[in-house]
Write an enzyme that holds these catalytic residues in place. Structure first.
Site, PDB file in Angstrom:
ATOM      1  N   PHE A 111       0.699  -1.175  -0.021  1.00  0.00           N
ATOM      2  CA  PHE A 111       0.084  -0.042   0.008  1.00  0.00           C
ATOM      3  C   PHE A 111       0.825   1.153   0.088  1.00  0.00           C
ATOM      4  O   PHE A 111       0.329   2.312  -0.341  1.00  0.00           O
ATOM      5  CB  PHE A 111      -0.815  -0.064   1.157  1.00  0.00           C
ATOM      6  CG  PHE A 111      -0.419   0.454   2.520  1.00  0.00           C
ATOM      7  CD1 PHE A 111       0.502  -0.703   3.205  1.00  0.00           C
ATOM      8  CD2 PHE A 111      -0.625   1.514   3.240  1.00  0.00           C
ATOM      9  CE1 PHE A 111       0.970  -0.263   4.546  1.00  0.00           C
ATOM     10  CE2 PHE A 111      -0.005   2.056   4.232  1.00  0.00           C
ATOM     11  CZ  PHE A 111       0.722   0.877   4.904  1.00  0.00           C
ATOM     12  N   LYS A 112       2.315   1.117   0.340  1.00  0.00           N
ATOM     13  CA  LYS A 112       3.178   2.369   0.461  1.00  0.00           C
ATOM     14  C   LYS A 112       3.159   2.990  -1.050  1.00  0.00           C
ATOM     15  O   LYS A 112       3.395   4.318  -1.025  1.00  0.00           O
ATOM     16  CB  LYS A 112       4.482   1.914   0.847  1.00  0.00           C
ATOM     17  CG  LYS A 112       4.391   1.127   2.273  1.00  0.00           C
ATOM     18  CD  LYS A 112       4.310   1.940   3.335  1.00  0.00           C
ATOM     19  CE  LYS A 112       4.112   0.970   4.562  1.00  0.00           C
ATOM     20  NZ  LYS A 112       4.111   1.965   6.070  1.00  0.00           N
ATOM     21  N   ASP A 113       3.063   2.150  -1.936  1.00  0.00           N
ATOM     22  CA  ASP A 113       3.044   2.781  -3.420  1.00  0.00           C
ATOM     23  C   ASP A 113       1.975   4.163  -3.436  1.00  0.00           C
ATOM     24  O   ASP A 113       2.352   4.622  -4.205  1.00  0.00           O
ATOM     25  CB  ASP A 113       2.806   1.860  -4.295  1.00  0.00           C
ATOM     26  CG  ASP A 113       4.125   0.680  -4.366  1.00  0.00           C
ATOM     27  OD1 ASP A 113       5.143   1.227  -4.292  1.00  0.00           O
ATOM     28  OD2 ASP A 113       3.816  -0.478  -4.769  1.00  0.00           O
ATOM     29  N   MET A 116       3.671   6.748  -1.905  1.00  0.00           N
ATOM     30  CA  MET A 116       5.265   7.294  -2.252  1.00  0.00           C
ATOM     31  C   MET A 116       5.155   7.688  -3.723  1.00  0.00           C
ATOM     32  O   MET A 116       6.015   8.561  -3.965  1.00  0.00           O
ATOM     33  CB  MET A 116       5.996   5.885  -2.190  1.00  0.00           C
ATOM     34  CG  MET A 116       7.313   6.202  -1.547  1.00  0.00           C
ATOM     35  SD  MET A 116       7.703   7.218  -0.154  1.00  0.00           S
ATOM     36  CE  MET A 116       7.649   5.885   1.116  1.00  0.00           C
TER      37      MET A 116
END
Ligand SMILES: Cc1ncc(COP(=O)(O)O)c(C=O)c1O
Ligand SMILES: N[C@@H](CCOP(=O)(O)O)C(=O)O
Length: 462
Positions: A111-113, A116
């Site tokens: 989910f960081k994408d 980020m």
């Protein structure tokens, strides 16, 4: 839109300043001075819109005049162009009233994408305008680091240093960080666990000579822009399930409290969220605090959901700030107590937290059993973090309110744990199929501030 520090002693900043600053100079985290509220009709109008358009409408009020509408639309388009699913964050039904929000279709499979990729684009645009260079330093338990490296690799105006706990991330996570050949990427394997890495990053921000000398910037969720970008998928999923005409609850696998805090912001913006359920693994300090008011870290326990092996949960400070009526001095006092061992949340603040948050814990056997059972009953192969979420969500289902559990990573990032639980080895997507053949490049570092600062200075020297 102005941003204020949770400790009340740092200057107010604009969105652009807060994004490029990272940690506030009083050690606190930046939050918006006010949360913009969306009306019922504005939320209803999000139904059926592409993810990018919803992202624009949700984030626009927070960014002030940092970007023109046209620039901001371009940033959003570029951020999500590399995602492997047209819906970006598709919803899958698991059971009656229980849905899974798949957040792992971005370039590094977590989910960081979502945030980020946005931050990468926003930094590029802001730095191109100012002509400045920055040194990004981040701490990771596996996923933030790979997402940050993917978003910033090869950029002229940025060096990116990622501290990950040596031997405590999955092999896929490690290789995602150590195999990019770009010279501006530096993967640092620190002796210790994630809390050590995060503490050293905060120490670097609190060392003003170093911070100003290398123009330090942060991409952990201490950076408000990270949290903001994660607010969007709460809206897309809730609206897909009938909001604003219907309430929705969310269960969020939680470590640093950034993702669930984004859900809290969505609620404050007017999204009719009923419950926000914090799902923890064995490192259950947040569950203990929400149920007993005691926040005393007692040592990180390695688990099969390693990205959530966290005891000092950075963004909880943002929740405490609101729970204490935005009293920065009270939050600063709690954080001082934390440095000395731990703190107790006041009765009033605990009540305020419990107005929004429920919590639960999932042990290792329950995680494995959930992976196995969900595969058999629904066909969905969960990563261990998402399995923690599903297990806890199942304890919080209510007949009339749909529950959305966030699936935070792709099972292929944790193939050994998934295979041990389900008997199935999840393959990497074809574009990463040669990950195990690529040469690795990493630097072991001690858990020592001076040593890390010296290394960073040497690496960025012209
Ligand atoms: C796969 C995965 N799930 C859940 C979490 C917990 O998210 P947060 O730290 O925002 O609470 C993380 C790490 O942040 C993660 O990498
Ligand atoms: N689980 C995270 C820990 C860092 O969280 P962040 O959201 O503050 O960057 C990771 O994968 O690194």
């Amino acid at each position: 839109m102005k941003y204020v520090s949770t400790r009340g002693q740092a200057p107010e900043l604009t969105f652009e300043q807060a994004m490029l600053t990272g940690l506030a100079r009083d050690g606190g985290l930046y939050v918006p001075a006010e949360i913009p509220v969306m009306g019922h009709a504005d939320i209803a109008a999000l139904a059926g819109l592409p993810y990018e358009e919803v992202a624009f409408r949700i984030m626009r009020p927070f960014i002030g005049d940092t970007f023109t509408d046209e620039e901001f639309q371009g940033i959003i388009e570029r951020a999500y162009a590399g995602f492997g699913h047209a819906a970006r964050a598709p919803l899958v039904q698991l059971d009656q009233g229980h849905f899974l929000l798949e957040l792992f279709h971005g370039p590094t499979l977590a989910f960081k994408d979502f945030a980020m990729q946005m931050i990468g684009q926003m930094f590029q645009a802001a730095l191109a305008r100012s002509g400045n260079r920055v040194t990004i330093v981040g701490a990771t338990s596996g996923d933030t680091g790979s997402a940050a490296i993917e978003a910033f690799k090869g950029l002229e105006a940025v060096d990116v240093f990622i501290l990950y706990p040596h031997g405590r991330v999955s092999e896929v996570q490690r290789r995602q960080m150590t195999t990019p050949p770009e010279a501006n990427v530096h993967a640092l394997a620190i002796e210790g666990h994630f809390d050590d890495a995060q503490a050293r990053v905060k120490d670097m921000f609190n060392d003003f000579e170093f911070r100003d000398g290398v123009r330090l910037a942060g991409v952990n969720s201490i950076n408000w822009a990270r949290v903001l970008a994660q607010v969007v998928y709460y809206f897309t999923s809730a609206v897909a399930l009938g909001s604003p005409h219907r309430k929705v609850s969310f269960t969020v696998p939680t470590g640093n409290f950034g993702d669930i805090f984004a859900g809290y912001i969505a609620k404050r913006m007017g999204l009719p969220i009923d419950r926000l359920v914090v799902a923890t693994n064995l490192n259950d300090i947040l569950h203990r605090c929400l149920t007993s008011a005691d926040y005393t870290p007692d040592g990180v326990i390695p688990s099969i959901s390693p990205s959530m092996d966290i005891q000092v949960s950075s963004n909880f400070e943002r929740a405490l700030f609101d729970a204490y009526g935005r009293d920065g001095a009270a939050v600063a006092q709690l954080m001082d107590e934390l440095k000395a061992g731990g703190f107790r949340v006041s009765q009033g603040a605990q009540q305020a937290l419990r107005e929004h948050f429920d919590s639960g814990r999932c042990d290792e056997d329950q995680t494995r059993a959930t992976i196995r059972r969900l595969r058999a009953t629904t066909g969905e192969l969960l990563c261990p973090h998402s399995a923690v979420g599903v297990h806890v969500a199942e304890q919080h289902l209510h007949r009339d309110v749909p529950m959305v559990t966030l699936a935070t990573a792709h099972p292929a990032k944790f193939p050994d744990a998934v295979e041990a639980a389900s008997g199935i080895h999840p393959p990497l997507p074809p574009r990463m199929a040669d990950l195990y053949d690529r040469p690795e490049r990493l630097t072991p570092v001690p858990n020592d501030l001076q040593a890390i600062e010296t290394l960073i200075r040497e690496r960025i020297a012209p």
